[in-house]
Design an enzyme around this catalytic site. Structure first.
Site, PDB file in Angstrom:
ATOM      1  N   ASP A 159      30.427  34.011  38.680  1.00  0.00           N
ATOM      2  CA  ASP A 159      30.374  34.554  37.318  1.00  0.00           C
ATOM      3  C   ASP A 159      30.487  33.462  36.258  1.00  0.00           C
ATOM      4  O   ASP A 159      30.791  32.303  36.566  1.00  0.00           O
ATOM      5  CB  ASP A 159      31.482  35.608  37.107  1.00  0.00           C
ATOM      6  CG  ASP A 159      32.802  35.213  37.773  1.00  0.00           C
ATOM      7  OD1 ASP A 159      33.030  34.013  37.969  1.00  0.00           O
ATOM      8  OD2 ASP A 159      33.590  36.123  38.096  1.00  0.00           O
ATOM      9  N   ASN A 197      44.025  43.373  37.922  1.00  0.00           N
ATOM     10  CA  ASN A 197      43.623  44.790  37.897  1.00  0.00           C
ATOM     11  C   ASN A 197      42.772  45.155  39.114  1.00  0.00           C
ATOM     12  O   ASN A 197      42.161  46.213  39.140  1.00  0.00           O
ATOM     13  CB  ASN A 197      42.837  45.087  36.611  1.00  0.00           C
ATOM     14  CG  ASN A 197      41.553  44.266  36.526  1.00  0.00           C
ATOM     15  OD1 ASN A 197      41.260  43.461  37.409  1.00  0.00           O
ATOM     16  ND2 ASN A 197      40.788  44.464  35.467  1.00  0.00           N
ATOM     17  N   HIS A 235      40.053  43.428  40.157  1.00  0.00           N
ATOM     18  CA  HIS A 235      38.631  43.066  40.086  1.00  0.00           C
ATOM     19  C   HIS A 235      38.290  41.966  41.086  1.00  0.00           C
ATOM     20  O   HIS A 235      39.158  41.184  41.479  1.00  0.00           O
ATOM     21  CB  HIS A 235      38.194  42.699  38.654  1.00  0.00           C
ATOM     22  CG  HIS A 235      38.662  41.372  38.135  1.00  0.00           C
ATOM     23  ND1 HIS A 235      38.925  41.149  36.793  1.00  0.00           N
ATOM     24  CD2 HIS A 235      38.904  40.173  38.738  1.00  0.00           C
ATOM     25  CE1 HIS A 235      39.297  39.898  36.617  1.00  0.00           C
ATOM     26  NE2 HIS A 235      39.286  39.283  37.781  1.00  0.00           N
ATOM     27  N   GLU A 271      34.775  44.879  37.190  1.00  0.00           N
ATOM     28  CA  GLU A 271      36.001  45.466  36.668  1.00  0.00           C
ATOM     29  C   GLU A 271      36.152  46.914  37.148  1.00  0.00           C
ATOM     30  O   GLU A 271      35.163  47.537  37.561  1.00  0.00           O
ATOM     31  CB  GLU A 271      35.953  45.447  35.129  1.00  0.00           C
ATOM     32  CG  GLU A 271      35.855  44.056  34.514  1.00  0.00           C
ATOM     33  CD  GLU A 271      37.172  43.273  34.582  1.00  0.00           C
ATOM     34  OE1 GLU A 271      38.009  43.523  35.453  1.00  0.00           O
ATOM     35  OE2 GLU A 271      37.348  42.381  33.735  1.00  0.00           O
TER      36      GLU A 271
HETATM   37  C1  F6R Z   1      36.471  33.932  39.019  1.00  0.00           C
HETATM   38  C2  F6R Z   1      36.512  35.325  39.407  1.00  0.00           C
HETATM   39  C3  F6R Z   1      37.723  36.171  39.160  1.00  0.00           C
HETATM   40  C4  F6R Z   1      39.026  35.500  39.584  1.00  0.00           C
HETATM   41  C5  F6R Z   1      40.213  36.391  39.278  1.00  0.00           C
HETATM   42  C6  F6R Z   1      41.525  35.715  39.572  1.00  0.00           C
HETATM   43  O1  F6R Z   1      35.226  33.358  39.346  1.00  0.00           O
HETATM   44  O2  F6R Z   1      35.548  35.789  39.890  1.00  0.00           O
HETATM   45  O3  F6R Z   1      37.564  37.386  39.847  1.00  0.00           O
HETATM   46  O4  F6R Z   1      38.979  35.230  40.955  1.00  0.00           O
HETATM   47  O5  F6R Z   1      40.192  36.774  37.930  1.00  0.00           O
HETATM   48  O6  F6R Z   1      41.689  34.646  38.708  1.00  0.00           O
HETATM   49  P1  F6R Z   1      42.917  33.620  38.889  1.00  0.00           P
HETATM   50  O7  F6R Z   1      42.637  32.876  40.152  1.00  0.00           O
HETATM   51  O8  F6R Z   1      42.837  32.720  37.686  1.00  0.00           O
HETATM   52  O9  F6R Z   1      44.146  34.430  38.956  1.00  0.00           O
END
Ligand code: F6R
Length: 250
Positions: free
Chosen positions: A67, A136, A138, A143
């Site tokens: 992403d 959450n 995701h 989401e």
């Molecule tokens: C990032 C992504 C997100 C993160 C998630 C956790 O490319 O796809 O799904 O893996 O938001 O983020 P952190 O590791 O910063 O807690």
């Protein structure tokens, strides 16, 4: 989904890195799906060390990131393009043109999303997908919603995600509210998934992913249907599931 609990962030990073390195050695032309965020930084550091000492090489590897924010420049220090250069691409022998991070300037986002899916498909799909999990539930930026989205798409970030991401930006109004993200198709078709979750702020999401309903309201829950997914947790992220019988403690 196989769940393994390790002592701390370092051990989680090393265990995940070992799987990536084993694949890179057994299949030098592998296709890796990469994540950003705080969680995989230790894993990338381990890959960088192993590349520098000649254990592995990215010469023939191709990578696709999950992403990217929409609405900030590619060279913004918090863009996922910059993140990947800083934590991995600038330090390993991957040729320019072999790594891909989603990008749209917004003018023709639909076309950019379609092209991204097509380039992954034409590369043969993802051999190994690295994932983190949002607070959450995701995965990538899929989401919580009423349905799963299959294709790469533009999404509006959840309030919780925006709040979590705010730690990287000086002002709340600078935090992006939209992103381009692969959908569930790319993730669920990956031949193997390695997910990492560390820290107490992930404990609820981990519990809901593993113990609740499989539902688009907790996008990560669908990973329980993947035939080859492993989840590495540190003790804090595992604190709501530690007593469950199917958990491997290492
Ligand atoms: C990032 C992504 C997100 C993160 C998630 C956790 O490319 O796809 O799904 O893996 O938001 O983020 P952190 O590791 O910063 O807690």
């Amino acid at each position: 989904m196989i769940v393994k609990i390790l002592d701390d962030y370092e051990k989680v990073s090393e265990a995940a890195a070992l799987i990536v390195k084993a694949l890179m050695i057994s299949k030098p032309q592998c296709i890796l799906g990469l994540a950003t965020g705080s969680t995989p930084i230790g894993l990338y550091q381990s890959l960088v060390r192993s590349c520098k000492n000649g254990e592995i090489s990215f010469r023939d590897v191709r990578t696709f990131n999950l992403d990217e924010y929409v609405g900030i420049d590619m060279d913004h220090p918090e863009s996922y393009h910059c993140f990947m250069e800083k934590h991995l691409f600038d330090h390993v022998d991957i040729p320019k043109g072999s790594f891909h991070v989603p990008w749209t300037d917004g003018d023709n986002a639909e076309r950019d999303c379609e092209r991204y899916d097509r380039s992954i498909f034409e590369a043969g799909g993802i051999d190994l997908q690295i994932l983190g999990i949002g607070g959450n539930g995701h995965i990538a930026f899929n989401e919580p919603a009423d349905f799963f989205t299959e294709e790469t798409h533009i999404t509006t970030l959840d309030e919780r995600t925006i709040r979590d991401n705010a730690r990287f930006f000086d002002r709340m109004e600078d935090v992006p509210v939209k992103a381009m993200t692969v959908g569930m198709g790319v993730i669920m078709h990956a031949r193997r998934i390695v997910m990492l979750a560390t820290g107490a702020n992930k404990a609820d999401a981990v519990y809901r992913m593993l113990c609740g309903e499989i539902t688009p309201r907790v996008p990560a829950s669908v990973l329980r249907l993947h035939p080859d997914a492993v989840l590495f947790l540190d003790r804090e992220a595992a604190n709501r599931i530690e007593k469950l019988p199917f958990i491997h403690k290492m």
